[in-house]
Structures are given as C-alpha cells and as structure tokens.
Design an enzyme around this catalytic site. Sequence first.
Site, short mmCIF file in Angstrom:
data_model
loop_
_atom_site.label_atom_id
_atom_site.label_comp_id
_atom_site.label_asym_id
_atom_site.label_seq_id
_atom_site.Cartn_x
_atom_site.Cartn_y
_atom_site.Cartn_z
N GLY A 1 1.01 -1.62 -0.01
CA GLY A 1 0.29 -0.14 0.06
C GLY A 1 0.99 0.96 -0.33
O GLY A 1 2.23 1.38 0.51
N ARG B 1 0.84 -5.33 -5.54
CA ARG B 1 0.83 -6.65 -5.02
C ARG B 1 1.06 -7.15 -6.43
O ARG B 1 0.16 -7.98 -6.54
CB ARG B 1 -0.55 -6.44 -4.25
CG ARG B 1 -0.14 -5.74 -3.18
CD ARG B 1 -1.84 -5.91 -2.05
NE ARG B 1 -1.38 -4.71 -0.99
CZ ARG B 1 -2.28 -4.26 -0.77
NH1 ARG B 1 -3.33 -3.77 -1.51
NH2 ARG B 1 -1.65 -3.25 0.49
N ASP C 1 5.11 -4.90 6.13
CA ASP C 1 5.90 -5.98 6.32
C ASP C 1 6.84 -7.03 5.31
O ASP C 1 7.14 -7.83 5.04
CB ASP C 1 5.82 -6.31 7.82
CG ASP C 1 4.65 -6.72 7.90
OD1 ASP C 1 3.42 -6.49 6.86
OD2 ASP C 1 3.39 -7.60 8.65
N GLY C 2 5.11 -7.02 4.97
CA GLY C 2 5.28 -8.40 3.76
C GLY C 2 6.43 -8.14 2.50
O GLY C 2 7.02 -9.01 1.92
N ASP D 1 -0.22 2.37 8.87
CA ASP D 1 -0.43 1.93 9.59
C ASP D 1 0.86 2.34 10.92
O ASP D 1 0.40 2.00 11.81
CB ASP D 1 -0.74 0.39 9.40
CG ASP D 1 -0.97 0.33 8.35
OD1 ASP D 1 -2.06 1.33 8.46
OD2 ASP D 1 -1.48 -1.09 8.06
N ARG E 1 -5.09 -1.99 9.41
CA ARG E 1 -5.49 -3.21 9.06
C ARG E 1 -5.15 -4.00 10.54
O ARG E 1 -6.09 -3.84 11.04
CB ARG E 1 -3.40 -3.88 8.05
CG ARG E 1 -4.39 -4.48 7.91
CD ARG E 1 -2.45 -5.64 6.79
NE ARG E 1 -2.77 -4.39 5.80
CZ ARG E 1 -2.90 -4.90 4.12
NH1 ARG E 1 -3.81 -5.56 3.95
NH2 ARG E 1 -2.75 -3.60 3.90
N GLN F 1 -7.35 8.63 3.95
CA GLN F 1 -6.36 8.88 5.18
C GLN F 1 -5.55 8.10 4.48
O GLN F 1 -4.80 8.77 4.89
CB GLN F 1 -6.65 7.69 6.14
CG GLN F 1 -7.95 7.71 6.74
CD GLN F 1 -8.30 6.47 7.41
OE1 GLN F 1 -7.95 6.06 8.75
NE2 GLN F 1 -9.03 5.27 6.42
#
Length: 363
Positions: free
Chosen positions: A11, A74, A105-106, A152, A196, A286
């Site tokens: 994202g 993605r 993190d992914g 996040d 998330r 946001q």
Amino acid sequence: KKRIAVLTSGGDSPGMSAAVRAVVRQTLASGCTAFAVYEGYQGLVDGGDMIKEMQWEDVRGWISEGGTLIGTARCKAFMERPGRLTAANNMIEKGIDALVICGGDGSLTGADKFRSEWPSLVEELVSSGKRKAHEVEAYRHLNIVGLVGSIDNDLSSTDATIGCYSSLQRICQSIDYIDATALSHQRAFVIEVMGRHCGWLALMAGVTCGADFIFIPENPPSEQWEEEMCTIIKKHRAMGKRKTIVVVAEGAHDRSLKPISPLMVKDLLSDKVGLDTRVTTLGHVQRGGPPCAYDRMLATLQGVEAVNAVLEATPETPSPVICMVENKIVRKDLMQAIKLTKQVAEHIEKKDFDSAMKGRDAE
Ligand code: F6P
C-alpha cells in the site's frame, strides 16, 4: 561503483516519493548509478523500461508529493520462484547489485527471501544457459535494505513508519470537520479508521481528538463493553457534551476475537443511548495527500541512510531495515523486526492481550 535500484511496494503511503528522491540523490551524490523500478516487484519481473536509470532532476519536487510516483503493486509473480528468477535476470541485465525497498512488512519479507535465494537464482541462470558464468561474476551477492513505508505504523523496532503521521493528521482534520456538524445537531459519530491489524492510528486519533471511546485490536474492551461504553457516553452527555465521537479501528474485535463493527456500535448508541448516530468510514482519504513535514524528514533521512547502508554492507551483514528510535535514525536487523511484528499478531490470536500491547516495542 554500485548500481542501486529503489522500488516501492504494498500500500502506498505519504512520503514514499520523498524516500525515492532521497535514495536517488544520495546514490548519485555517492558517485553511484541510480535506478527506479516502476510498479513495485512487478517492474522487476517485467524488466525493460520498467527499470529506469534516474538522474538528479528526475525526482525534482518529489519531496512534497503524496502516494508513490514510481507506482506500487501487489505482485503475484514475485511470490513464486520463476518470477524471482526473471527478476534476477532483469537486474543482472541492468547491472543492478543493490535494492532499496520501501514498503510494509510483507514487501520487506519478500525482499529478504529474494536476497537469501539470490545465489541459487544466479546459479540457475547460468546452468539453464540464460547467462554466461563470466556475466554473473560480479553479481554473487545482492544487497537489500528496507525502508518502512506504511500509514499503519505497524512495524516493530521503529517509532514511526513513513506516512503514519500524515495519515494521523488527515484523520484528525477529518474528525475536526465532523465535530462541527456533530456539535450542531448534538449527534454521535462512529468513525472507522484504517490500520489493518494495528490500532496505532485509531488510538492516536482518539486521544488527539478527544474521542469518547476507542476500539483497537491489541487491547479489546471488557466482556461487558456494550454496557460500559453506553454508561460512559451517557455520563459524558450528562456532563453537558453536545457530541459523541467513537473511533473504531478497522481490525477491532472483542476479547473472544469477534469483530466489533462500526454498525454494531451505531446501533447501540441509537437504541441504548438514544443518540442520533451516523457512521463515517474515512477510507483512502487517510492514505492520500501530501506528506506532513515529519514524514518528509523521516523519508529523507532514512533514504540517505539506506544508501549508506548499501555502501557499507558486506555479504555477511544481515539485511537491515532503517528505523527511527528515540529521534535517531538507526539500522536494525530486518528479519528480527518482522519477527517481532508477527509476534503481536500471534499474541492477539492467542488472546494474550497484555503481551500484544507490549509486543510492538519489545526488543
Ligand atoms: O496497510 C495500509 C492500509 O491502508 C491498511 O490500513 C488497510 O487495511 C489496507 O492498506 C487497505 O488496502 P487496500 O488499499 O488494498 O484496500
């Protein structure tokens, strides 16, 4: 001289473009060659024009731009070995020997996997005849450096991720706007914010906007939360408050992990407290818009440090992630940071909320 590529993945977040600018310019200032990979890992797999050499002026003005100007995606192909093999071949084609990745993190886990697999990918390129042995001689090791870009603020080991303060600012501003109309009508608003699995945005927004009640995944309310929330809100109203604001993190749940939705909260406020209640889901507002000053600074300092980390790395150095700890830019072990991050989700799954609350800052 190193040939360093930068990409953004997962994202988008405000400040990602500023990070790309910093990486490109520090690379050039160090006498190295800079590349930008467009559309995240997909650009590495597609190669060709998707991997573009960058000059100083190519990133002019990027410090104040929202989102990521080199795109993000993605990418399914990169999750499979054949995709990563093609990516490795494309990188060797362009002579790239280091990669700076700005993502969540992914995306960073994918980067570390790519690095550990790299020698065997190069081997396979030679054994399958795609590359001659002498062509890959200079590419036996791949340097990877992570920058955490996410609204996040969900990565352990850093106080702030690139974008989180811009997003928080936008949420506060939106709640201020809602406040005005809520006050006028004496209404209640249930506001769903992103994050998330992480309640940082909801918690900070709730505190900074004086919310009446906040729901976050790491610290669910008591079993009697419905009654508790209604009692608190009735008390606030009895004290003369003309508006009610409840902030719900998108991943909120109760202590048995049953989701708590904004609609459930709205029904309670309407039926049990008798308030005229509306739900506002802030959504991607946001995530867009220009980065705030803090995120521009964070992205710039971290981008510079990422290039320095590439230039100082040895094949033995574990992949670093660039963090901000107590106002200092530091390098941390990428996989260790990800392990600590995952532990928080594991604590939540096991309903060990005390550990979940401590988890993200644990060392
Ligand atoms: O990780 C950033 C984030 O904005 C989360 O807060 C949210 O859950 C998710 O991405 C939304 O993803 P998408 O834009 O793919 O709907």
